[in-house]
Scaffold this motif. Structure first.
Motif, PDB file in Angstrom:
ATOM      1  N   LYS A   1       0.840  -1.201   0.000  1.00  0.00           N
ATOM      2  CA  LYS A   1       0.000   0.000   0.000  1.00  0.00           C
ATOM      3  C   LYS A   1       0.877   1.254   0.000  1.00  0.00           C
ATOM      4  O   LYS A   1       1.692   1.465   0.913  1.00  0.00           O
ATOM      5  N   LYS A   2       0.712   2.078  -1.007  1.00  0.00           N
ATOM      6  CA  LYS A   2       1.546   3.272  -1.103  1.00  0.00           C
ATOM      7  C   LYS A   2       1.264   4.241   0.051  1.00  0.00           C
ATOM      8  O   LYS A   2       0.226   4.195   0.690  1.00  0.00           O
ATOM      9  N   GLY A   3       2.234   5.088   0.341  1.00  0.00           N
ATOM     10  CA  GLY A   3       2.070   6.078   1.400  1.00  0.00           C
ATOM     11  C   GLY A   3       2.815   5.700   2.669  1.00  0.00           C
ATOM     12  O   GLY A   3       3.529   4.697   2.725  1.00  0.00           O
ATOM     13  N   ILE A   4       2.644   6.541   3.683  1.00  0.00           N
ATOM     14  CA  ILE A   4       3.285   6.339   4.994  1.00  0.00           C
ATOM     15  C   ILE A   4       2.189   5.969   5.989  1.00  0.00           C
ATOM     16  O   ILE A   4       1.231   6.735   6.172  1.00  0.00           O
ATOM     17  N   HIS A   5       2.327   4.820   6.626  1.00  0.00           N
ATOM     18  CA  HIS A   5       1.279   4.334   7.526  1.00  0.00           C
ATOM     19  C   HIS A   5       1.866   4.048   8.902  1.00  0.00           C
ATOM     20  O   HIS A   5       2.668   3.125   9.053  1.00  0.00           O
ATOM     21  N   ILE A   6       1.484   4.853   9.867  1.00  0.00           N
ATOM     22  CA  ILE A   6       1.934   4.582  11.241  1.00  0.00           C
ATOM     23  C   ILE A   6       0.921   3.619  11.848  1.00  0.00           C
ATOM     24  O   ILE A   6      -0.256   3.960  12.011  1.00  0.00           O
ATOM     25  N   THR A   7       1.405   2.414  12.137  1.00  0.00           N
ATOM     26  CA  THR A   7       0.462   1.357  12.522  1.00  0.00           C
ATOM     27  C   THR A   7       0.438   1.110  14.021  1.00  0.00           C
ATOM     28  O   THR A   7      -0.472   0.466  14.524  1.00  0.00           O
ATOM     29  N   HIS A   8       1.443   1.621  14.722  1.00  0.00           N
ATOM     30  CA  HIS A   8       1.525   1.309  16.147  1.00  0.00           C
ATOM     31  C   HIS A   8       2.394   2.350  16.853  1.00  0.00           C
ATOM     32  O   HIS A   8       3.480   2.697  16.383  1.00  0.00           O
ATOM     33  N   VAL A   9       1.900   2.859  17.985  1.00  0.00           N
ATOM     34  CA  VAL A   9       2.717   3.743  18.820  1.00  0.00           C
ATOM     35  C   VAL A   9       2.618   3.247  20.250  1.00  0.00           C
ATOM     36  O   VAL A   9       1.509   3.055  20.772  1.00  0.00           O
ATOM     37  N   GLU A  10       3.745   3.020  20.864  1.00  0.00           N
ATOM     38  CA  GLU A  10       3.754   2.521  22.236  1.00  0.00           C
ATOM     39  C   GLU A  10       4.596   3.436  23.114  1.00  0.00           C
ATOM     40  O   GLU A  10       5.571   4.020  22.639  1.00  0.00           O
TER      41      GLU A  10
ATOM     42  N   PHE B   1       4.064   6.425  24.638  1.00  0.00           N
ATOM     43  CA  PHE B   1       3.372   7.689  24.864  1.00  0.00           C
ATOM     44  C   PHE B   1       2.270   7.839  23.838  1.00  0.00           C
ATOM     45  O   PHE B   1       2.295   7.205  22.793  1.00  0.00           O
ATOM     46  N   ASP B   2       1.315   8.658  24.155  1.00  0.00           N
ATOM     47  CA  ASP B   2       0.138   8.829  23.321  1.00  0.00           C
ATOM     48  C   ASP B   2       0.430   9.814  22.189  1.00  0.00           C
ATOM     49  O   ASP B   2       0.446  11.034  22.398  1.00  0.00           O
ATOM     50  N   LEU B   3       0.709   9.292  21.010  1.00  0.00           N
ATOM     51  CA  LEU B   3       1.017  10.143  19.858  1.00  0.00           C
ATOM     52  C   LEU B   3       0.108   9.766  18.700  1.00  0.00           C
ATOM     53  O   LEU B   3      -0.315   8.618  18.598  1.00  0.00           O
ATOM     54  N   PRO B   4      -0.191  10.724  17.825  1.00  0.00           N
ATOM     55  CA  PRO B   4      -1.145  10.451  16.738  1.00  0.00           C
ATOM     56  C   PRO B   4      -0.639   9.405  15.738  1.00  0.00           C
ATOM     57  O   PRO B   4       0.554   9.359  15.440  1.00  0.00           O
ATOM     58  N   LEU B   5      -1.550   8.610  15.209  1.00  0.00           N
ATOM     59  CA  LEU B   5      -1.216   7.632  14.168  1.00  0.00           C
ATOM     60  C   LEU B   5      -1.251   8.281  12.782  1.00  0.00           C
ATOM     61  O   LEU B   5      -0.608   7.818  11.856  1.00  0.00           O
ATOM     62  N   GLU B   6      -2.016   9.343  12.651  1.00  0.00           N
ATOM     63  CA  GLU B   6      -2.109  10.061  11.376  1.00  0.00           C
ATOM     64  C   GLU B   6      -0.720  10.614  11.015  1.00  0.00           C
ATOM     65  O   GLU B   6      -0.159  11.446  11.739  1.00  0.00           O
ATOM     66  N   ALA B   7      -0.163  10.152   9.876  1.00  0.00           N
ATOM     67  CA  ALA B   7       1.221  10.493   9.520  1.00  0.00           C
ATOM     68  C   ALA B   7       1.468  12.003   9.485  1.00  0.00           C
ATOM     69  O   ALA B   7       2.496  12.490   9.961  1.00  0.00           O
TER      70      ALA B   7
END
Lengths: 307, 307
Positions: free
Chosen positions: B40-49, B51-57
């Protein structure tokens, strides 16, 4: 050894970004002095040639630094000093520093070198203060240590010796105008923009790194003065024209030598330094200002005995 | 290689005298990230552990720098990014820089290293700007290059790598208070005394020389900040007490890490660094402020792949 003849070199202080702390040493221009042990106690200046300077030791820069050292040693003899001055006072290439350094270096050699160069700087500062009305070491340090120096502190004296790349040459022009010390001081701001100060210390750090790594391109990128030059350059006719043209001719950088009026450049290689010399001469040849130009390798030794 | 796991280190910016230009890299504390090529093209943040940070690239520091790089490459695939965050945002040890650097470093490895570290800095600056609202590189540079760095310029990016003496250790305490970026900026003067600026650039030049010559005494003499610390230290409770006590315990120097609230020290040898750790802990243990302390050798490698 009862007599020594020494060469005391001209120097360039500030080096663009390093106002009040950086300096480097020249080897093609400097004063000569003869220092001699004599029975008569005290410091006796017996001859001054080249420029009209007082023979009275306490009124003469070389005499004052000599006296500062003499007072700390317990000897039953004195010293005669002959000064053959080549560096014009007021030219901005460390004329008073050469005098202040020469006498104490020569005396130290004659009495078996009890003092190191840091201690000699302390004596020489007293002579320099007579000429410049304040204790500073940015010309004394390169004259004594040679090469590039950084005056980390004056009280106590702490001088850092920065390496000099092999192929570095200075070209310096002395336009023979007078700049009053009072005027060149008064023109400096007491406060500077934090953003300019940051630019300046990035350049200082970068120049020190460039000298350590013999990186000529980085020397070029670091030789900028955003603090002092914009003010003091106004006192030097044709400064901007000289600067523009020498950079075009290949100089790595160009700035005011000390508080001026001399203008210095640093160059990679003798050929470029000579081309820059011509460029500088051409600018001032079109004016009615007399001038003198020097081309010099960086002198890594500093003041020395000559035979 | 379709997947890489990387360690992206914490960093200390400013380093006392070098406000806005100097930084160094830690190796005992940092984030981990996994970067993976996906169809899948693009940048995908799938997991953040952590601290609470946005998944939206486009709202995530690592995502913004990744997007900046992604836009310049012509590929028919995308990247997934997993972020395991250990560096607390707002701690003053380069949390956002570690994120910004990690994604672009990992992506560059996966596509065969078309970009050099200077180019990676340019992408990472875009991510850093999301967090700090301005384009600066004083944490990015040490995170990418390792060791001590001097940011000579941001536009264009020009980073100098300064050598690190072998036996140099940092001890850093993070008192867990919040300093608002707006406040830590507003407290800085727009103008500074020329005499203070001169002291500061003498220290910057001297620190660079000391690092080149592994001169620990001179590192100690150079780690002074007369410009920023007098203002910003007011925002950090017990700063002066910590500083006095760690210097007594043998630290070479002590200052604010970045814009705080972390306080860093540099030390000769691990033993002193550990003693300084205890000293720092003792000061904050007497208060109701929670804290975390790190001891770290200088990390000369920077961000790296781990297996």
């Amino acid at each position: 050894m009862n007599e020594i003849k020494i060469f005391s070199p001209a120097t360039v202080a500030n080096v663009a970004c390093g106002f009040d702390v950086l300096g480097f040493c020249l080897d093609s221009v400097g004063d000569e002095m003869i220092i001699r042990k004599v029975d008569k106690k005290g410091i006796h200046i017996t001859h001054v040639e080249g420029f009209d300077l007082p023979l009275e030791a306490s009124l003469n820069v070389a005499g004052v630094s000599a006296l500062a050292m003499y007072e700390t040693i317990d000897v039953d003899f004195g010293f005669e000093i002959e000064i053959y001055k080549n560096i014009k006072p007021g030219s901005g290439i460390g004329s008073s520093a050469a005098s202040a350094v020469g006498s104490v270096f020569g005396m130290n050699e004659l009495i078996g070198r009890p003092f190191n160069k840091t201690q000699l700087t302390e004596f020489a500062i007293k002579g320099e203060a007579l000429a410049s009305k304040c204790e500073h070491a940015d010309n004394l340090a390169p004259a004594l240590f040679g090469g590039f120096t950084l005056v980390k502190s004056v009280s106590p004296v702490q001088i850092l010796e920065i390496p000099s790349p092999d192929d570095l040459y200075a070209t310096i022009i002395h336009p023979q105008i007078e700049i009053k010390t009072s005027e060149s001081r008064a023109i400096l701001p007491k406060e500077v923009a934090l953003s300019d100060a940051i630019t300046q210390w990035a350049n200082v750090g970068s120049l020190v790194h460039a000298l350590h790594t013999s990186n000529y391109n980085l020397i070029k990128d670091s030789l900028h003065d955003v603090i002092v030059e914009p003010h003091r350059s106004k006192l030097i006719p044709h400064f901007n024209e000289v600067k523009t043209e020498v950079l075009e001719a290949g100089a790595l950088g160009c700035g005011i030598s000390g508080s001026g009026p001399s203008i210095f450049t640093l160059n990679k290689g003798l050929e470029t330094a000579n081309k820059v010399k011509e460029t500088m001469e051409n600018v001032y040849a079109k004016t009615d200002i007399a001038f003198e130009v020097h081309v010099s390798k960086i002198n890594t030794k500093g003041v020395k005995a000559i035979y």
